[in-house]
Design a protein around this motif. Structure first.
Motif, PDB file in Angstrom:
ATOM      1  N   ALA A  10       0.829  -1.202   0.000  1.00  0.00           N
ATOM      2  CA  ALA A  10       0.000   0.000   0.000  1.00  0.00           C
ATOM      3  C   ALA A  10       0.866   1.256   0.000  1.00  0.00           C
ATOM      4  O   ALA A  10       0.551   2.232  -0.696  1.00  0.00           O
ATOM      5  N   ALA A  11       1.954   1.227   0.758  1.00  0.00           N
ATOM      6  CA  ALA A  11       2.852   2.386   0.810  1.00  0.00           C
ATOM      7  C   ALA A  11       3.479   2.649  -0.556  1.00  0.00           C
ATOM      8  O   ALA A  11       3.610   3.810  -0.970  1.00  0.00           O
ATOM      9  N   LYS A  36       4.201   5.699 -11.797  1.00  0.00           N
ATOM     10  CA  LYS A  36       3.451   4.569 -12.336  1.00  0.00           C
ATOM     11  C   LYS A  36       4.191   3.257 -12.092  1.00  0.00           C
ATOM     12  O   LYS A  36       3.575   2.229 -11.805  1.00  0.00           O
ATOM     13  N   ALA A  37       5.518   3.301 -12.185  1.00  0.00           N
ATOM     14  CA  ALA A  37       6.322   2.104 -11.940  1.00  0.00           C
ATOM     15  C   ALA A  37       6.201   1.661 -10.480  1.00  0.00           C
ATOM     16  O   ALA A  37       6.082   0.465 -10.200  1.00  0.00           O
ATOM     17  N   GLY A  42       3.844  -2.139  -6.419  1.00  0.00           N
ATOM     18  CA  GLY A  42       2.925  -2.459  -5.332  1.00  0.00           C
ATOM     19  C   GLY A  42       1.887  -3.475  -5.750  1.00  0.00           C
ATOM     20  O   GLY A  42       1.547  -4.388  -4.988  1.00  0.00           O
ATOM     21  N   ASP A  43       1.380  -3.345  -6.968  1.00  0.00           N
ATOM     22  CA  ASP A  43       0.407  -4.313  -7.486  1.00  0.00           C
ATOM     23  C   ASP A  43       1.024  -5.700  -7.622  1.00  0.00           C
ATOM     24  O   ASP A  43       0.391  -6.706  -7.301  1.00  0.00           O
ATOM     25  N   VAL A  44       2.264  -5.749  -8.089  1.00  0.00           N
ATOM     26  CA  VAL A  44       2.956  -7.033  -8.248  1.00  0.00           C
ATOM     27  C   VAL A  44       3.178  -7.670  -6.876  1.00  0.00           C
ATOM     28  O   VAL A  44       3.002  -8.870  -6.699  1.00  0.00           O
ATOM     29  N   ALA A  48       1.812 -11.321  -5.853  1.00  0.00           N
ATOM     30  CA  ALA A  48       2.726 -12.378  -5.403  1.00  0.00           C
ATOM     31  C   ALA A  48       2.307 -12.911  -4.041  1.00  0.00           C
ATOM     32  O   ALA A  48       2.340 -14.131  -3.797  1.00  0.00           O
ATOM     33  N   GLU A  49       1.912 -12.040  -3.164  1.00  0.00           N
ATOM     34  CA  GLU A  49       1.481 -12.473  -1.834  1.00  0.00           C
ATOM     35  C   GLU A  49       0.170 -13.251  -1.908  1.00  0.00           C
ATOM     36  O   GLU A  49      -0.019 -14.212  -1.168  1.00  0.00           O
ATOM     37  N   ASP A  50      -0.719 -12.860  -2.809  1.00  0.00           N
ATOM     38  CA  ASP A  50      -1.965 -13.605  -2.985  1.00  0.00           C
ATOM     39  C   ASP A  50      -1.695 -15.020  -3.456  1.00  0.00           C
ATOM     40  O   ASP A  50      -2.310 -15.978  -2.996  1.00  0.00           O
TER      41      ASP A  50
END
Length: 57
Positions: A10-11, A36-37, A42-44, A48-50
């Protein structure tokens, strides 16, 4: 996904969005791209954690 990993992801997303907005305001394309990067990073991290959570259950 641990709470610590959620916070880190999130950060990264918030920091990235802030950079993107500042870049747009100042017409700085490099800063927009960096923002954007960071958001993508953060999305990746979330994805990965999911996946990790799915296999540990």
């Amino acid at each position: 996904m641990s709470a610590e990993d959620k916070i880190k992801a999130a950060a990264e997303k918030v920091a990235g969005k802030a950079k993107e907005v500042v870049g747009e305001i100042t017409d700085n394309d490099k800063l927009v791209a960096e923002g954007k990067a960071e958001q993508a990073k953060g999305d990746v991290r979330n994805a990965a954690e999911d996946v990790k959570d799915t296999f540990t259950k």
